[in-house]
Design an enzyme around this catalytic site. Structure first.
Site, short mmCIF file in Angstrom:
data_model
loop_
_atom_site.label_atom_id
_atom_site.label_comp_id
_atom_site.label_asym_id
_atom_site.label_seq_id
_atom_site.Cartn_x
_atom_site.Cartn_y
_atom_site.Cartn_z
N PHE A 126 0.85 -1.20 0.00
CA PHE A 126 0.00 0.00 0.00
C PHE A 126 0.88 1.25 0.00
CE2 PHE A 126 -2.81 3.19 1.87
CZ PHE A 126 -3.94 3.02 1.08
N TYR A 228 -11.64 1.73 10.04
CA TYR A 228 -12.83 2.15 9.29
C TYR A 228 -13.24 1.15 8.22
CZ TYR A 228 -8.86 4.07 6.64
OH TYR A 228 -7.65 4.23 6.00
N LYS A 229 -12.53 0.02 8.14
CA LYS A 229 -12.91 -1.01 7.17
C LYS A 229 -13.83 -2.01 7.86
CE LYS A 229 -8.45 -0.42 4.83
NZ LYS A 229 -8.92 0.38 3.70
N ARG A 375 -12.30 -4.23 -7.45
CA ARG A 375 -12.15 -4.86 -6.14
C ARG A 375 -13.52 -4.94 -5.47
NH1 ARG A 375 -8.29 -2.43 -1.51
NH2 ARG A 375 -10.06 -1.04 -1.29
#
Length: 403
Positions: A126, A228-229, A375
Site C-alpha cells: 500500500f 474504518y474497514k 475490487r
C-alpha cells in the site's frame, strides 16, 4: 457473456443474516461491495453518538477525563486485541492514524536495531507504507529490500527468506494484501524475519475483523491497523497499534507527547515514558471518534470472529463462482484457495474503470484499483448473499457494455 448466469449459482445459507438489520441502510443502494474500504455504520451508533454529546460531553464536560476518558484508548485496545487480534491485555491501544502509527513503529524499530541498515517491504505494498519506508530510508541512510510477488498472490516465507539477513532492521508487510486479497502465512513469515534478529511489523488494515489473527501465538513484534474497514469506525476513525509486551520497555516513541508520559499531569520539564503500551501515545485520545468503533467491537464480540470468518469465506467463494459463470473474460487476481484469501477479491478487466463509474451511478458500489482492477469487498456482518448476486450481475452487464 451472460449476465443472467449469476443466478444459476446457488447462494449459501447465512447464519449471520440476522445481523444485517443492525446496519444503517444506504440511500438508493443495490449492492454495497466496498466494505473493505469503508464499513457501514451501525444503527446503534445513531443513538450512542448523540447520547454521548448530551450526557457524557454535554453533561460531564471536563470531568469526563477523570471518569473514564483517559483510559478508554487502552480499554478499547484490549477489547480489539481479545476479539480480533489474539492479543493479551496491555498490548493494544487506539491512537493516531494508521500512517502515524506505522511511522512510529518503524522509527522505533530503527532505534531498537542499531548497526543494521536494511528494511524489507513489498514493491506493490500500500502506498502509505512504501512512502514511509522510503522517507525513513532516505533520512537514515538505509537500504530498502523490495520483494516482488505475483499480482494475484503475495508475500511468502520463501520470498522473505531471499531478502532477510543480519542487516535487516524490520519487515513491514500487509497481512492481507490490499489489492489481491492474499492472506500471508503470518506465523511463518514472522519466524523467517525473526530468525535473523529483525523485527516483524504487520499492517493488518485489511485483515483485522475479517480473518482470525493470533498475534501473540505467532510471536509478532508489532502491528498496526485502521478501524474504518471491517471495524466500521467511520471515515477517518483512529487506528490501533500493537506492541508485544516483551518490547514495550525498550520502545522509544519518536513523537513523545504529554499523554505518553509517565505522569502526564505533573507537567515535568523532561520526558519520562509511561509504562506499557501507553508510551506509544502522543496526544489526547480521540474519545468522540472511538464511539462507532466501540459499537462495532461489541457486535464482533457477540457474533464471534470464527463465525465472521466462515461467512467471509462463503461470501468470497460465492462471488468467485458468480464471476466465473458471468464474467468469463475477467482474470481473477485473488487466490482461489480460501486459506490464502482475505475478505475481498479483485478481478482484472480492460473495461474496469469505465464499468465501476457506470455501476456507481446505478447504486452498485465496488472499487476500482489501478490499472484494471475491480475490487469487491465483502464485509461479512453487513453484506448479504443476495447483495453479492445483484452486484455481480450488474458488474457482468457493465463490463459487457462499456468500451
Amino acid at each position: 457473456m451472460n449476465a443472467h448466469a449469476a443466478s444459476s449459482v446457488p447462494a449459501p445459507t447465512d447464519p449471520l443474516e440476522h445481523h444485517l438489520e443492525e446496519f444503517v441502510p444506504g440511500d438508493d443502494l443495490v449492492a454495497y461491495l466496498d466494505g473493505n474500504s469503508l464499513g457501514r455504520p451501525l444503527r446503534v451508533t445513531t443513538e450512542s453518538v448523540p447520547r454521548f454529546v448530551r450526557e457524557s460531553w454535554g453533561g460531564r464536560l471536563i470531568r469526563g477525563w477523570d471518569e473514564g476518558w483517559l483510559t478508554h484508548a487502552e480499554e478499547l485496545g484490549d477489547r480489539i486485541g481479545a476479539a480480533c487480534l489474539g492479543a493479551a491485555p496491555g498490548q493494544t491501544i487506539v491512537a493516531d492514524s494508521t500512517s502515524v502509527l506505522i511511522f512510529k513503529l518503524l522509527r522505533a524499530a530503527i532505534d531498537a536495531r542499531p548497526g543494521r541498515d536494511e528494511l524489507i517491504i513489498m514493491r506493490d505494498e500500500f502506498p502509505t507504507d512504501r512512502f514511509i519506508v522510503e522517507r525513513l530510508a532516505e533520512e537514515h541512510g538505509l537500504t530498502i529490500r523490495w520483494i516482488d510477488a505475483p499480482p494475484d498472490a503475495g508475500v511468502t516465507p520463501a520470498l522473505v527468506a531471499e531478502h532477510a539477513s543480519a542487516k535487516t532492521i524490520a519487515a513491514l508487510i500487509s497481512g492481507v494484501a490490499y489489492r489481491s486479497g492474499w492472506w500471508a502465512d503470518m506465523a511463518a513469515v514472522t519466524e523467517v524475519v525473526q530468525a535473523h534478529g529483525a523485527l516483524m511489523i504487520w499492517d493488518c488494515s485489511h485483515a483485522v475483523g475479517s480473518v482470525p489473527l493470533e498475534l501473540d501465538a505467532w510471536g509478532v513484534d508489532m502491528a498496526v491497523g485502521c478501524s474504518y474497514k471491517y471495524l466500521n469506525g467511520g471515515p477517518g476513525a483512529p487506528a490501533w497499534g500493537y506492541v508485544a509486551a516483551r518490547h514495550q520497555d525498550q520502545l522509544r516513541n519518536p513523537i513523545p507527547g504529554w499523554l505518553g508520559a509517565r505522569e502526564p499531569f505533573a507537567m515535568t520539564t523532561e520526558f519520562s515514558p509511561a509504562p506499557g503500551i501507553r508510551r506509544l501515545v502522543s496526544g489526547t485520545p480521540p474519545i468522540f471518534a472511538m464511539l462507532p468503533l466501540a459499537d462495532m467491537v461489541s457486535l464482533i464480540e457477540r457474533a464471534g470472529l470464527a463465525a465472521i470468518r466462515a461467512k467471509s469465506v462463503a461470501l468470497t467463494s460465492y462471488a468467485i463462482a458468480l464471476i466465473d459463470n458471468s464474467v468469463p473474460d475477467a482474470r481473477l487476481a485473488t487466490p482461489r484457495d480460501p486459506e490464502r484469501r482475505g475478505g475481498h477479491i479483485t478481478i482484472d478487466h480492460p473495461h474496469a474503470r469505465r464499468a465501476v463509474e457506470q455501476l456507481w451511478g446505478e447504486g452498485v458500489i465496488p472499487d476500482f484499483r489501478h490499472p484494471s482492477g475491480v475490487r469487491i469487498g465483502l464485509s461479512p456482518l453487513s453484506t448479504s448473499f443476495t447483495e453479492v448476486e445483484h452486484g455481480v450481475r450488474a458488474l457482468a452487464k457493465a463490463l459487457g457494455t462499456v468500451s
